[in-house]
Structure formats: C-alpha cells, structure tokens
Write a protein that holds these residues in place. Structure first.
Motif, PDB file in Angstrom:
ATOM      1  N   ILE A 171     -18.552 102.753   5.415  1.00 52.60           N
ATOM      2  CA  ILE A 171     -18.449 101.750   4.240  1.00 52.60           C
ATOM      3  C   ILE A 171     -19.812 101.114   4.717  1.00 52.60           C
ATOM      4  N   MET A 172     -20.989 100.388   3.291  1.00 50.42           N
ATOM      5  CA  MET A 172     -21.613 100.194   3.581  1.00 50.42           C
ATOM      6  C   MET A 172     -21.619  98.436   2.407  1.00 50.42           C
ATOM      7  N   ALA A 173     -20.762  98.149   1.640  1.00 54.07           N
ATOM      8  CA  ALA A 173     -20.716  97.212   1.705  1.00 54.07           C
ATOM      9  C   ALA A 173     -20.572  95.683   1.963  1.00 54.07           C
ATOM     10  N   GLU A 175     -25.791  90.841 -14.329  1.00 52.37           N
ATOM     11  CA  GLU A 175     -24.160  90.534 -13.587  1.00 52.37           C
ATOM     12  C   GLU A 175     -24.440  89.646 -12.107  1.00 52.37           C
ATOM     13  N   GLY A 176     -26.009  89.641 -12.322  1.00 48.52           N
ATOM     14  CA  GLY A 176     -27.152  88.863 -11.432  1.00 48.52           C
ATOM     15  C   GLY A 176     -27.686  87.666 -11.701  1.00 48.52           C
ATOM     16  N   ALA A 177     -28.374  88.000 -12.489  1.00 48.65           N
ATOM     17  CA  ALA A 177     -29.799  87.757 -13.354  1.00 48.65           C
ATOM     18  C   ALA A 177     -30.079  87.620 -14.821  1.00 48.65           C
ATOM     19  N   CYS A 209     -19.634 102.069  -1.587  1.00 47.96           N
ATOM     20  CA  CYS A 209     -21.248 101.607  -1.244  1.00 47.96           C
ATOM     21  C   CYS A 209     -21.320 100.087  -3.046  1.00 47.96           C
ATOM     22  N   THR A 210     -19.571  99.199  -2.910  1.00 49.84           N
ATOM     23  CA  THR A 210     -19.460  99.588  -3.918  1.00 49.84           C
ATOM     24  C   THR A 210     -19.580  97.690  -3.759  1.00 49.84           C
ATOM     25  N   GLY A 211     -20.718  96.844  -3.126  1.00 52.31           N
ATOM     26  CA  GLY A 211     -21.303  95.722  -2.706  1.00 52.31           C
ATOM     27  C   GLY A 211     -20.982  94.485  -3.187  1.00 52.31           C
ATOM     28  N   GLY A 255     -25.079 101.510  -7.141  1.00 52.82           N
ATOM     29  CA  GLY A 255     -26.115  99.870  -7.149  1.00 52.82           C
ATOM     30  C   GLY A 255     -26.942 100.135  -6.214  1.00 52.82           C
ATOM     31  N   PRO A 256     -27.812  99.281  -5.238  1.00 49.70           N
ATOM     32  CA  PRO A 256     -28.814  99.984  -4.551  1.00 49.70           C
ATOM     33  C   PRO A 256     -28.686 100.665  -2.903  1.00 49.70           C
ATOM     34  N   SER A 257     -27.094 100.377  -2.736  1.00 49.48           N
ATOM     35  CA  SER A 257     -26.782 100.762  -1.736  1.00 49.48           C
ATOM     36  C   SER A 257     -26.720 102.407  -2.218  1.00 49.48           C
ATOM     37  N   SER A 275     -29.539  91.790   4.592  1.00 51.14           N
ATOM     38  CA  SER A 275     -30.501  91.704   4.834  1.00 51.14           C
ATOM     39  C   SER A 275     -31.037  91.975   3.255  1.00 51.14           C
ATOM     40  N   GLY A 276     -30.559  92.515   2.412  1.00 53.44           N
ATOM     41  CA  GLY A 276     -30.786  93.002   0.681  1.00 53.44           C
ATOM     42  C   GLY A 276     -30.761  94.454   1.354  1.00 53.44           C
ATOM     43  N   ILE A 277     -32.222  95.045   0.683  1.00 49.81           N
ATOM     44  CA  ILE A 277     -32.627  96.490   0.045  1.00 49.81           C
ATOM     45  C   ILE A 277     -33.122  97.310   1.924  1.00 49.81           C
ATOM     46  N   MET A 279     -25.683  94.902  -8.554  1.00 48.84           N
ATOM     47  CA  MET A 279     -25.244  93.542  -9.030  1.00 48.84           C
ATOM     48  C   MET A 279     -26.543  91.919  -9.522  1.00 48.84           C
ATOM     49  N   PRO A 280     -27.694  91.840  -8.228  1.00 51.45           N
ATOM     50  CA  PRO A 280     -28.173  91.154  -8.388  1.00 51.45           C
ATOM     51  C   PRO A 280     -29.360  91.689  -9.182  1.00 51.45           C
ATOM     52  N   TYR A 281     -29.492  92.389  -9.523  1.00 57.27           N
ATOM     53  CA  TYR A 281     -30.696  93.190 -10.577  1.00 57.27           C
ATOM     54  C   TYR A 281     -30.320  93.878 -12.086  1.00 57.27           C
ATOM     55  N   PHE A 315     -31.806  96.902   4.632  1.00 57.06           N
ATOM     56  CA  PHE A 315     -30.177  97.296   5.244  1.00 57.06           C
ATOM     57  C   PHE A 315     -30.006  98.195   4.528  1.00 57.06           C
ATOM     58  N   CYS A 316     -29.663  98.106   2.964  1.00 50.54           N
ATOM     59  CA  CYS A 316     -29.963  99.873   2.193  1.00 50.54           C
ATOM     60  C   CYS A 316     -30.514 101.176   3.300  1.00 50.54           C
ATOM     61  N   GLU A 317     -31.983 100.309   3.351  1.00 49.88           N
ATOM     62  CA  GLU A 317     -32.402 101.372   3.815  1.00 49.88           C
ATOM     63  C   GLU A 317     -32.193 102.384   4.819  1.00 49.88           C
ATOM     64  N   ARG A 338     -18.378 101.435 -11.500  1.00 50.88           N
ATOM     65  CA  ARG A 338     -17.585  99.775 -12.738  1.00 50.88           C
ATOM     66  C   ARG A 338     -18.057 100.124 -13.897  1.00 50.88           C
ATOM     67  N   LYS A 339     -19.974 100.180 -13.316  1.00 53.59           N
ATOM     68  CA  LYS A 339     -20.403  99.670 -14.744  1.00 53.59           C
ATOM     69  C   LYS A 339     -20.873 100.529 -15.706  1.00 53.59           C
ATOM     70  N   GLY A 340     -21.799 100.503 -17.105  1.00 52.57           N
ATOM     71  CA  GLY A 340     -22.136 101.706 -17.687  1.00 52.57           C
ATOM     72  C   GLY A 340     -23.094 101.857 -17.433  1.00 52.57           C
TER      73      GLY A 340
HETATM   74  C1  LIG Z   1     -28.181  86.936  -6.466  1.00 53.38           C
HETATM   75  C2  LIG Z   1     -28.501  88.002  -5.716  1.00 53.38           C
HETATM   76  C3  LIG Z   1     -29.830  88.364  -5.162  1.00 53.38           C
HETATM   77  C4  LIG Z   1     -30.624  88.983  -4.406  1.00 53.38           C
HETATM   78  N1  LIG Z   1     -31.956  88.951  -4.285  1.00 53.38           N
HETATM   79  C5  LIG Z   1     -32.622  90.017  -3.450  1.00 53.38           C
HETATM   80  C6  LIG Z   1     -34.461  90.211  -3.660  1.00 53.38           C
HETATM   81  O1  LIG Z   1     -34.574  90.003  -4.622  1.00 53.38           O
HETATM   82  N2  LIG Z   1     -34.600  90.998  -2.495  1.00 53.38           N
HETATM   83  C7  LIG Z   1     -33.414  91.773  -1.412  1.00 53.38           C
HETATM   84  O2  LIG Z   1     -34.218  92.744  -0.448  1.00 53.38           O
HETATM   85  N3  LIG Z   1     -32.372  91.786  -1.638  1.00 53.38           N
HETATM   86  C8  LIG Z   1     -31.935  91.069  -2.565  1.00 53.38           C
HETATM   87  N4  LIG Z   1     -30.534  90.583  -2.481  1.00 53.38           N
HETATM   88  C9  LIG Z   1     -29.432  91.567  -1.794  1.00 53.38           C
HETATM   89  C10 LIG Z   1     -28.840  92.614  -2.267  1.00 53.38           C
HETATM   90  O3  LIG Z   1     -27.308  92.710  -1.379  1.00 53.38           O
HETATM   91  C11 LIG Z   1     -28.630  93.746  -1.677  1.00 53.38           C
HETATM   92  O4  LIG Z   1     -30.188  94.268  -2.368  1.00 53.38           O
HETATM   93  C12 LIG Z   1     -28.484  94.694  -3.000  1.00 53.38           C
HETATM   94  O5  LIG Z   1     -27.539  94.401  -3.749  1.00 53.38           O
HETATM   95  C13 LIG Z   1     -26.810  95.174  -1.944  1.00 53.38           C
HETATM   96  O6  LIG Z   1     -26.734  96.546  -2.985  1.00 53.38           O
HETATM   97  P1  LIG Z   1     -24.882  96.980  -3.232  1.00 53.38           P
HETATM   98  O7  LIG Z   1     -25.478  98.144  -3.832  1.00 53.38           O
HETATM   99  O8  LIG Z   1     -24.826  97.581  -1.691  1.00 53.38           O
HETATM  100  O9  LIG Z   1     -24.508  96.152  -4.305  1.00 53.38           O
HETATM  101  P2  LIG Z   1     -24.430  95.654  -5.265  1.00 53.38           P
HETATM  102  O10 LIG Z   1     -25.742  95.365  -5.634  1.00 53.38           O
HETATM  103  O11 LIG Z   1     -22.951  95.134  -5.824  1.00 53.38           O
HETATM  104  O12 LIG Z   1     -23.957  96.953  -6.029  1.00 53.38           O
HETATM  105  C14 LIG Z   1     -22.610  97.485  -5.658  1.00 53.38           C
HETATM  106  C15 LIG Z   1     -22.665  98.132  -7.339  1.00 53.38           C
HETATM  107  O13 LIG Z   1     -20.787  98.906  -6.570  1.00 53.38           O
HETATM  108  C16 LIG Z   1     -19.933  98.721  -8.665  1.00 53.38           C
HETATM  109  N5  LIG Z   1     -19.214  98.681  -7.868  1.00 53.38           N
HETATM  110  C17 LIG Z   1     -18.424  97.413  -7.101  1.00 53.38           C
HETATM  111  N6  LIG Z   1     -16.905  98.219  -6.970  1.00 53.38           N
HETATM  112  C18 LIG Z   1     -16.720  98.784  -7.465  1.00 53.38           C
HETATM  113  C19 LIG Z   1     -15.526  99.591  -8.010  1.00 53.38           C
HETATM  114  N7  LIG Z   1     -14.599 100.016  -7.085  1.00 53.38           N
HETATM  115  N8  LIG Z   1     -16.017 101.416  -8.292  1.00 53.38           N
HETATM  116  C20 LIG Z   1     -17.089 101.552  -8.805  1.00 53.38           C
HETATM  117  N9  LIG Z   1     -18.083 101.215  -8.084  1.00 53.38           N
HETATM  118  C21 LIG Z   1     -17.915 100.026  -7.698  1.00 53.38           C
HETATM  119  C22 LIG Z   1     -21.295  97.863  -8.732  1.00 53.38           C
HETATM  120  O14 LIG Z   1     -21.304  97.191 -10.407  1.00 53.38           O
HETATM  121  C23 LIG Z   1     -22.160  97.718  -8.495  1.00 53.38           C
HETATM  122  O15 LIG Z   1     -22.909  98.575  -8.893  1.00 53.38           O
HETATM  123  C24 LIG Z   1     -29.678  89.919  -3.522  1.00 53.38           C
HETATM  124  C25 LIG Z   1     -28.465  89.433  -3.765  1.00 53.38           C
HETATM  125  C26 LIG Z   1     -27.630  88.848  -4.207  1.00 53.38           C
HETATM  126  C27 LIG Z   1     -26.767  88.700  -4.563  1.00 53.38           C
END
Ligand SMILES: Cc1cc2nc3c(=O)[nH]c(=O)nc-3n(C[C@H](O)[C@H](O)[C@H](O)COP(=O)(O)OP(=O)(O)OC[C@H]3O[C@@H](n4cnc5c(N)ncnc54)[C@H](O)[C@@H]3O)c2cc1C
Length: 585
Positions: free
Chosen positions: A539-541, A54-56, A169-171, A16-18, A553-555, A49-51, A557-559, A41-43
């Motif tokens: 860990i960044m989840a 699964e989230g939108a 980065c499992t979010g 995902g974004p992280s 904080s979202g994006i 998730m949010p984009y 935070f990822c940066e 996990r996904k294809g």
């Molecule tokens: C509904 C919603 C809306 C948001 N809107 C904004 C916004 O507008 N602007 C903003 O800045 N931030 C927003 N955020 C904040 C958002 O949390 C982050 O921007 C971002 O999603 C974090 O990315 P991530 O990769 O850590 O997590 P995720 O987006 O959850 O991605 C995690 C990835 O890991 C995969 N995964 C999970 N478990 C496993 C596993 N066991 N094995 C392999 N793969 C796995 C998932 O399939 C997914 O692709 C929003 C958050 C939510 C929940």
C-alpha cells in the motif's frame, strides 16, 4: 542465471502519481517478467487528484519545480519540447520561457504526468511487457487468498480478477460529513470548481496551509481581480461582492513559510540516518527508535559544517526547547508582517541562490521521520504529534511566490485576516447554512463567530482503520490497525486512566497506542494483527498509512515508496533464485 519462468500478474490500484512511479519501477526492473494491470477510477491516468480537475483549477500551482522532481520518463524541460501545442498554449509555456526552477500550474503538471504514463507504456510495449489499463473502473474490494498465494480484485465492470501481487495506490480521500447536508458548508475545498462562488459575506476557513491557500486563490478570483499598478500588486473587489472577505483560522495564527532556494533540490535525503544505523540504534534502545536520537542525527548534526552560527544557537536545545524557540519567535509577530519579511528573505534566497538552511533541514527531518516512525514508542509518537508536527506543518509547506503575492494583496485590501484559535476551538455546522467557529481569543475571552459559508481546509486527514476502503481485507484480518507500544507501562496505564480511548492494554499486559491507518512494514507490505507481513499486498495510499508514515511528502514520497516496494517485490518474485546484486531494479 535462473529466474522464474512464470509471468507474474501484478495489479496497480489507482493510476495517479504513486501508480505512475510504481509502473515505472516495474517496467524498469531487470527481469520484468510481469503482466501489469492498472485499475483507475477516472477516465485518464497520471494526474491523480492534485493535478487534475479533482484537485486544481487553472489558478493552482505546484510547490515544486522541475529540478526538484525525480525524472520519470523524461524531465518536464525535455517533455516541453514534445508536448502538444494546445497544452503549451493553454498554460503559456514554451521552450524559451520554461524555467526548471519555477513552479508550474498544477493542471499542466498533470498533463505532463499523463504523458509520462503514455511514454512508459509505449516503451513497455516495445519491451514486450503486457499492460492492461482499465479506465473508469473503480476497485470496490480486494480479497486475499494466502492458501493460493493470490489476491482477487473486484470491480463492477470486470467482476473478479486474480493477481499474484497488488499495489494499492488509491491516494487521497476527503470523506464528506456535512457537505451536501448543510448548505454552504464544505468538508474540503476539493474539487475546487465547487468554490467558484459569488459571495457577498465573509467566508470562514479552517486552516492556513497550502490547502487553505488553494481555496483563497479560487474565491478571490471569483469575487474580484488582481492587478499590477506602480510596481504594486493590488486586489479589487467586484461590485456585486462588496461584502466578501476571508477569515482564516489556525491553532497558532501562523501562515506557512515561503518557498526559497533549496541548496539541495532533492533535500539532502541521502545525508540522513541509514536503515542500518537505525537498526543498530533500535537494538541498543530496547527495540525503539528514540525521537531525540532522530532529532540529533537528522537535524542538529546537519549544522556544524553548513551553518555553524545556527548550530551555536541550537546545540544545547532539546526538541521541545527548539520548537518553543522557533514558534515563539514566529508567534510574537503579526502573521502578515512575518509573511512579508519571509517573502523578502525568500526573494533574496532565490536571487542569490542561497538556502535558508534551517528550513531546508527541517523539511529533510520531516521526510526522514517516515521510515523510523513505525519504530517510535507511543510516548515519542505523542511528542512527535504534539510538539514537532505543528512546527513542521507551518515550516515545510512552502508557499510559492505568486500565492504569497495574492495573500499579501488581499490582506492589504483588508479582505483577508487570520485568527489564532488555540487548541480548544471547534466548529459547529449550522443546519440553516455555514458554521459557527467557537474559540477562546488571545485575551482569554470566549468567541463564537458565524460564517454563512465555511470551508474546512485542514488538508488531507489521516484516515482511521475504520475508513479503510477494501472491506474484505479488514473483515478477514489481512490488514490491522496501526499500533505503537508504550515503553513505560505506567505511562500507558496513566493514559487509559486519563480517558485516552486510543490506548489499550494488550493480552500480554503491554500498553499500546492506536495511531491512524493500518500497519505496514518497511517495504509498504500490509501486516496482520499477528505481526505477519503479507508479501502479496502493498500500500502506498498515504491517507491510510498516516500513523506509520506521518509526512505526506508528495512526489518525493512516491519515488521513495515505489523503490521500497519494487525491491521487496523483486525479492519475493525471485525468492530462492540467484540474482545479481544490481538486478532488483
Ligand atoms: C491539493 C494538493 C496539492 C498537492 N501539491 C503538491 C505539489 O505541488 N508537490 C508535491 O510534491 N506534492 C503535492 N501534493 C502531494 C500529493 O499527495 C502527491 O504528489 C500525489 O498526489 C500522491 O499521488 P497518489 O497517486 O498516491 O494519490 P492521488 O493523486 O490521489 O491518485 C490516486 C489515484 O487513484 C485513483 N483511485 C482512487 N480510488 C480508486 C479505486 N477504488 N479504484 C481505482 N482507482 C482509484 C484516483 O482516481 C487517482 O487517480 C499535493 C497534494 C494535494 C492534496
């Protein structure tokens, strides 16, 4: 100059974004002597998730715009020039109408993030960096082997693979408790397609922030439609949904703040306390960061120059007084009246390109709490959770304008209301369907209201140590619960006496508060129960590190987190070798 000749095997768990930001950092490192494997996990990659679906749904939008998003491979504006035409047509976006200040459909943003992954991969290929991507491959366990300096990643499809470094980065994760067992009870509004329901009765929603607004937007479109007439934005119910309505519930009965023009689109994060200043403060303050110090320096000190009038109002206030002052001024007004006033104020701010500075600085403070949070005393963490977080949760979740217009139209149509339920409310799932909301109203009368359909929309919960997904790491003690020491033993003792089960006395007699998730250090390395960091596992989840990293904080935070990880990882890879000062990334 020397650097290691042995290629390091690095696993990114979750694409995902992280994972995307981490991949960018790794492939842009000066000596990318890596073989990178991404498990997803996904294809597909990028949208997380949010984009993604699964989230939108189509009606869901980001709360940030292109100018607020750190560039990954290219900016959205640049990418729009090369994006597939069917994607642009689907979201009605083209190079002429694209505006870098406007928020975007979340699914469109997801397409952009996926494309960024591809662009980075092509560049990595050209640079000779090997990338393996395993899609539809959830990681089921992670095992650490300190004696070998390696980590095993276990998947059903591939069995066990061995890596030198792993970045989790499992979010997001919304555990299901009642959903699926209790009809029409939803533990979260995600994935939102499940809310495409024709409903003929009031729906109960817990929460009033952006998560709740996601649910409102979907339900409203399934049961009626919005239209413009005579310069007004109106909502009409469908004939078969005449009993539909939405009742939101929140502790203080407030709606979040409205998105306005930010003076600094990256929220002036460079102006906050540096790590060196924090370290100096810790040394002078008994090993702790003081919450009051952070409030003074990362909040109040921002005003004398930029907004002296506001500074004049708050300069003698402590944290509690400031929060009480702001909350009182909000709570005195009807939430929808306040929302309309704030909408008008935000429109002015956007038109004149003038910030509403105190809200901007509060967002900065919230983000800036992440780094020092792990150095707070237990007493200050309790103040942060009890005093500051309720304010932050209503003020920094900026609602985009089109969502505001939906909420106002629904309220004007008499179909959306807000109830303040205070601190002692609870929700009881009802086995025949939905849930009862039980609370004490503003007149002190106990209320119990049944909703045939109920959606818990409080947002991503901070998950506990017990929820950590990779069991081998918890079972062998590689990861440990996040704890904070009490500064005062008397306070710790009193907390235990009052029945606080999160407070324990350690073997050395000190008292500790357990906060959500696992222990991490400043570099996002996991830390074991003896306080030793693990320089193979990062860990960044966010759901699993919420205690030491309270602001999701979202994006941005990822940066920030990916930068901390790459710096530490490069130090670890090249430990003992001479690197140029600018060579880390
Ligand atoms: C509904 C919603 C809306 C948001 N809107 C904004 C916004 O507008 N602007 C903003 O800045 N931030 C927003 N955020 C904040 C958002 O949390 C982050 O921007 C971002 O999603 C974090 O990315 P991530 O990769 O850590 O997590 P995720 O987006 O959850 O991605 C995690 C990835 O890991 C995969 N995964 C999970 N478990 C496993 C596993 N066991 N094995 C392999 N793969 C796995 C998932 O399939 C997914 O692709 C929003 C958050 C939510 C929940």
């Amino acid at each position: 100059m020397e650097h290691t000749k042995k290629t390091k095997r690095i696993a990114i768990l979750g694409g995902g974004p992280s994972g995307l930001f981490m991949y960018k950092r790794l492939t842009e490192a000066k000596y990318p002597d890596f073989e990178i494997t991404i498990f997803e996990r996904k294809g597909y990659l990028g949208s997380g998730m949010p984009y993604s679906p699964e989230g939108a749904n189509d009606e869901h939008i980001t709360n940030v715009s292109d100018n607020e998003i750190p560039v990954i491979f290219n900016s959205i504006h640049e990418w729009v020039k090369m994006a597939p035409q069917d994607t642009l047509t689907r979201f009605n976006i083209n190079t002429e109408n694209f505006n870098e200040y406007k928020v975007l459909p979340r699914l469109f943003f997801g397409e952009y993030l996926s494309a960024q992954f591809e662009l980075l991969r092509h560049r990595a290929d050209r640079q000779g960096i090997t990338t393996h991507v395993y899609l539809n491959t959830p990681v089921i366990d992670v095992k650490d082997y300190p004696e070998n300096g390696t980590v095993d990643i276990i998947t059903e499809a591939n069995g066990t693979e061995i890596f030198d470094y792993v970045i989790m980065c499992t979010g997001h994760n919304w555990p299901k408790k009642y959903e699926g067992k209790i009809p029409d009870y939803f533990d979260s509004p995600y994935p939102p397609r499940k809310l495409k329901l024709k409903i003929n009765h009031p729906v109960g929603i817990k929460g009033s922030s952006l998560t709740a607004i996601d649910a409102v937007r979907t339900l409203a479109r399934e049961n009626g439609s919005f239209r413009e007439a005579d310069g007004k934005y109106l909502y009409d119910l469908n004939a078969d949904s005449m009993g539909f309505g939405i009742v939101m519930h929140s502790r203080n009965g407030l709606l979040p703040a409205v998105r306005f023009h930010l003076e600094d689109s990256h929220l002036g994060k460079d102006a906050t306390l540096s790590k060196t200043e924090i370290a100096e403060h810790i040394a002078l303050n008994g090993g702790f960061v003081s919450l009051d110090f952070v409030f003074e320096r990362n909040f109040k000190a921002m005003f004398p120059e930029k907004d002296p009038a506001f500074y004049g109002l708050i300069k003698d206030m402590n944290l509690e007084e400031f929060v009480e002052w702001i909350m009182a001024s909000r709570e005195q007004k009807d939430p929808f009246e306040l929302f309309k006033l704030e909408y008008a104020e935000a429109e002015r701010s956007i038109r004149r390109k003038e910030s509403i500075y105190w809200k901007e600085v509060l967002a900065v403070l919230s983000f800036a709490m992440n780094y020092p949070a792990k150095y707070l005393s237990a007493e200050d963490m309790q103040r942060l959770q009890k005093v500051l977080m309720p304010l932050i949760s209503v003020v920094i979740a900026f609602v985009p304008q089109s969502s505001c217009r939906d909420l106002m139209a629904l309220h004007d149509a008499g179909l959306l209301e807000m109830i303040a339920v205070g601190d002692d409310s609870h929700v009881e799932p009802v086995s025949s369907g939905g849930a009862d909301y039980i609370y004490t109203d503003e007149l002190g009368t106990k209320q119990q209201q049944h909703f045939n359909t109920f959606i818990d929309c409080v947002g991503q919960p901070h998950l506990s140590f017990a929820d950590f997904p990779f069991r081998s790491l918890t079972d062998d003690g590689t990861v440990s619960p996040a704890l904070l020491d009490f500064k005062s033993a008397a306070m710790g003792k009193a907390a235990i006496a009052s029945g606080n089960e999160l407070v324990k006395q350690a073997g050395d007699g000190t008292f500790q508060l357990q906060v959500p998730g696992i222990t991490i250090n400043d570099s996002f390395e996991v830390v074991n129960g003896n306080g030793n960091n693990n320089d193979r596992i990062y860990i960044m989840a966010v759901p699993y590190i919420g205690g030491y990293n309270p602001d999701y904080s979202g994006i941005d935070f990822c940066e920030a987190a990916s930068e901390a990880v790459i710096t530490s990882l490069m130090n670890s890879v090249y430990a003992g070798t001479q690197l140029e000062s600018d060579s880390m990334a």
